[in-house]
Design a protein around this motif. Structure first.
Motif, short mmCIF file in Angstrom:
data_model
loop_
_atom_site.label_atom_id
_atom_site.label_comp_id
_atom_site.label_asym_id
_atom_site.label_seq_id
_atom_site.Cartn_x
_atom_site.Cartn_y
_atom_site.Cartn_z
N PRO A 10 38.24 16.94 -2.97
CA PRO A 10 37.63 15.63 -2.77
C PRO A 10 38.69 14.54 -2.69
CG PRO A 10 37.46 16.29 -5.06
CD PRO A 10 38.04 17.45 -4.32
N ASN A 11 38.34 13.44 -2.02
CA ASN A 11 39.27 12.33 -1.88
C ASN A 11 39.25 11.44 -3.10
OD1 ASN A 11 40.18 13.01 0.68
ND2 ASN A 11 38.42 12.02 1.65
N SER A 12 40.38 10.81 -3.41
CA SER A 12 40.48 9.83 -4.47
C SER A 12 40.84 8.48 -3.86
CB SER A 12 41.57 10.24 -5.48
OG SER A 12 41.31 11.51 -6.01
N GLU A 13 40.41 7.40 -4.50
CA GLU A 13 40.66 6.09 -3.94
C GLU A 13 42.02 5.55 -4.37
OE1 GLU A 13 37.42 3.61 -4.97
OE2 GLU A 13 35.93 4.85 -3.97
N TYR A 14 42.35 5.67 -5.64
CA TYR A 14 43.65 5.20 -6.10
C TYR A 14 43.99 5.87 -7.41
CZ TYR A 14 40.79 2.26 -9.14
OH TYR A 14 39.89 1.82 -10.07
N THR A 15 45.21 5.62 -7.88
CA THR A 15 45.68 6.25 -9.11
C THR A 15 45.91 5.19 -10.17
OG1 THR A 15 46.75 8.02 -7.89
CG2 THR A 15 47.51 7.63 -10.13
N ASN A 16 45.49 5.49 -11.40
CA ASN A 16 45.70 4.60 -12.53
C ASN A 16 46.90 5.08 -13.34
OD1 ASN A 16 43.11 2.81 -12.49
ND2 ASN A 16 42.36 4.91 -12.25
N HIS A 17 47.67 4.15 -13.83
CA HIS A 17 48.89 4.47 -14.57
C HIS A 17 48.95 3.59 -15.82
CE1 HIS A 17 53.57 5.00 -14.35
NE2 HIS A 17 53.01 5.64 -15.36
N LYS A 18 48.95 4.21 -16.99
CA LYS A 18 49.03 3.49 -18.25
C LYS A 18 50.32 3.87 -18.97
CE LYS A 18 44.78 1.67 -18.14
NZ LYS A 18 44.51 0.22 -18.17
N ILE A 19 51.05 2.86 -19.43
CA ILE A 19 52.32 3.09 -20.12
C ILE A 19 52.34 2.32 -21.43
CG2 ILE A 19 54.83 2.87 -19.99
CD1 ILE A 19 54.59 2.81 -16.96
N ALA A 20 52.71 3.01 -22.52
CA ALA A 20 52.91 2.33 -23.80
C ALA A 20 54.38 1.93 -23.90
CB ALA A 20 52.53 3.26 -24.95
N SER A 21 54.62 0.66 -24.03
CA SER A 21 56.00 0.18 -24.14
C SER A 21 56.64 0.73 -25.41
CB SER A 21 56.02 -1.35 -24.18
OG SER A 21 55.43 -1.89 -23.03
N LYS A 22 57.96 0.71 -25.46
CA LYS A 22 58.66 1.18 -26.64
C LYS A 22 58.26 0.34 -27.85
CE LYS A 22 62.72 3.12 -24.36
NZ LYS A 22 64.21 3.10 -24.25
N GLY A 23 57.91 1.04 -28.94
CA GLY A 23 57.47 0.36 -30.15
C GLY A 23 56.01 -0.03 -30.15
N GLU A 24 55.26 0.37 -29.12
CA GLU A 24 53.85 -0.02 -28.97
C GLU A 24 52.94 1.20 -29.03
OE1 GLU A 24 50.97 -2.14 -25.59
OE2 GLU A 24 52.82 -1.15 -25.02
N ARG A 25 51.74 1.02 -29.61
CA ARG A 25 50.67 2.00 -29.52
C ARG A 25 49.60 1.38 -28.62
NH1 ARG A 25 54.70 3.10 -32.17
NH2 ARG A 25 54.21 1.37 -33.53
N LEU A 26 49.29 2.04 -27.51
CA LEU A 26 48.36 1.48 -26.52
C LEU A 26 47.04 2.24 -26.55
CD1 LEU A 26 47.80 -0.39 -24.08
CD2 LEU A 26 48.76 1.40 -22.61
N THR A 27 45.95 1.51 -26.78
CA THR A 27 44.60 2.09 -26.80
C THR A 27 43.81 1.60 -25.60
OG1 THR A 27 44.60 2.16 -29.23
CG2 THR A 27 42.48 2.36 -28.13
N PHE A 28 43.15 2.52 -24.88
CA PHE A 28 42.32 2.12 -23.75
C PHE A 28 41.20 3.14 -23.56
CE2 PHE A 28 45.70 4.78 -22.16
CZ PHE A 28 45.10 5.59 -21.23
N THR A 29 40.22 2.76 -22.75
CA THR A 29 39.05 3.59 -22.49
C THR A 29 39.06 4.08 -21.05
OG1 THR A 29 37.75 2.33 -24.10
CG2 THR A 29 36.52 3.71 -22.56
N LEU A 30 38.81 5.37 -20.86
CA LEU A 30 38.75 5.96 -19.53
C LEU A 30 37.38 5.70 -18.90
CD1 LEU A 30 40.48 9.35 -20.39
CD2 LEU A 30 41.43 7.55 -18.94
N PRO A 31 37.25 5.91 -17.58
CA PRO A 31 35.97 5.67 -16.91
C PRO A 31 34.79 6.46 -17.48
CG PRO A 31 37.72 5.86 -15.30
CD PRO A 31 38.31 6.22 -16.62
N ASP A 32 35.05 7.61 -18.14
CA ASP A 32 33.96 8.41 -18.72
C ASP A 32 33.67 8.02 -20.15
OD1 ASP A 32 36.24 9.35 -19.95
OD2 ASP A 32 35.59 11.44 -19.94
N SER A 33 34.25 6.89 -20.62
CA SER A 33 34.08 6.36 -21.98
C SER A 33 34.91 7.10 -23.03
CB SER A 33 32.61 6.36 -22.41
OG SER A 33 31.85 5.52 -21.56
#
Length: 325
Positions: free
Chosen positions: A107-130
């Motif tokens: 199947p085709n995809s529209e675009y790509t998501n890229h998440k990066i936690a900076s040095k010294g950081e904890r990054l929390t986020f929610t994916l499209p499926d919750s």
């Protein structure tokens, strides 16, 4: 019957420009994580460069016509040359077959998501499926916009996943050495060290080791340890609170030598501590440092170890002997 692997199909589809821009981006991510895929791609790329598309019939030409054209005897050709043509023909047929088959199947995809936690950081986020992801310092993930349909995510570093259950769509975490397949669960993946770990706190997961093709199931409070150098595998129980402390912004040091703790400290704060004194290096440290800034941690470190922390250059510190007045 000719067997064509998924990796070969991807390589061919990339080289023949059958992928969308987003799919090409995802494929390029996979190349950085999968050595086998990269090796396949280099082989196909070499063939592709040496034998341009113009030398082959179009993919719409029937296989019968292709075979007839390339099997036609030519005067003055040596046996070796004839064999080269047969190899070339086989390669061409493989290209055409893979391209058509994989184009239909993927199947085709529209675009790509890229998440990066900076040095010294904890990054929390929610994916499209919750589902929830917590990235540790310096870690990153990439995933496609159609994530709700195909829940594949590529991880570099360490992350905790709280996965929303969907029995019709498995959630798969890809790293350079293994794939972790789940339906709905909570687990931690750390691929940033030589001893790579998958630690399960809730649910059930299946781990596929890419090199050996072995599959291992984990139950709650079990973790898999994979040594990237020795290829040794260990399955064991683990302390959930200790392993997952980082996701709650807690640096947990459990009575370890400060020298051995430096890699974890450096990753947690995104800095670089060094020790030049052997006596200090062998001192032990124990504590749970919750929500402490780098300055607060340095103050704690100086008090516990009776040392002085000297800032040398930006984000670089030396732990040295304390010289009182």
């Amino acid at each position: 019957m000719l067997y064509v692997s998924q990796k070969e199909k991807k390589c061919v589809r990339y080289l023949t420009n059958e992928m969308s821009k987003a799919e090409r981006s995802v494929f390029e991510i996979e190349l950085t994580l999968d050595d086998d895929l990269l090796a396949n791609f280099e082989n196909f790329k070499t063939i592709w460069i040496r034998y341009p598309n113009s030398e082959f019939p179009k993919a719409t030409t029937s296989f019968g016509k292709i075979i007839k054209k390339y099997n036609k005897p030519e005067k003055g050709k040596s046996i070796k040359s004839s064999l080269n043509y047969k190899v070339l023909l086989s390669t061409a047929l493989l290209f055409f077959f893979c391209t058509i088959f994989y184009f239909v199947a993927t199947p085709n995809s529209e675009y790509t998501n890229h998440k990066i936690a900076s040095k010294g950081e904890r990054l929390t986020f929610t994916l499209p499926d919750s589902s929830t992801v917590i990235l540790n310092s310096g870690s990153e993930v990439k995933y496609s916009s159609d994530f709700g349909k195909r829940r594949d995510i590529w991880l570099k570093g360490e992350a905790f996943f709280k996965v929303t259950k969907n029995i019709n769509s498995p959630f798969i975490v890809h790293t350079s050495d293994f794939d972790v397949k789940v339906l709905g669960t909570q687990f931690n993946v750390n691929g940033s060290k030589i001893n790579q770990t998958i630690s399960l706190s809730k649910g059930k997961i299946n781990v596929l080791l890419k090199e050996s093709k072995d599959e291992i199931n984990l139950m709650p409070n079990e973790e898999l340890v994979w040594n990237a150098k020795t290829k040794c595998i260990i399955k064991r129980n683990f302390d959930v609170n200790k392993v997952l402390a980082w996701k709650d912004n807690i640096l947990l040091l459990d009575d370890v030598k400060i020298e051995d703790a430096l890699p974890e400290i450096n990753q947690f704060y995104g800095v670089n501590f060094v020790i030049k004194d052997a006596v200090i290096a062998n001192k032990h440290i124990k504590g749970a440092f919750k929500n402490q800034s780098i300055d607060e941690f340095i103050t704690s470190l100086e008090f516990i170890l009776d040392v002085t922390v000297i800032k040398t250059i930006q984000n670089n510190f030396e732990i040295a002997k304390y010289h009182g007045n």
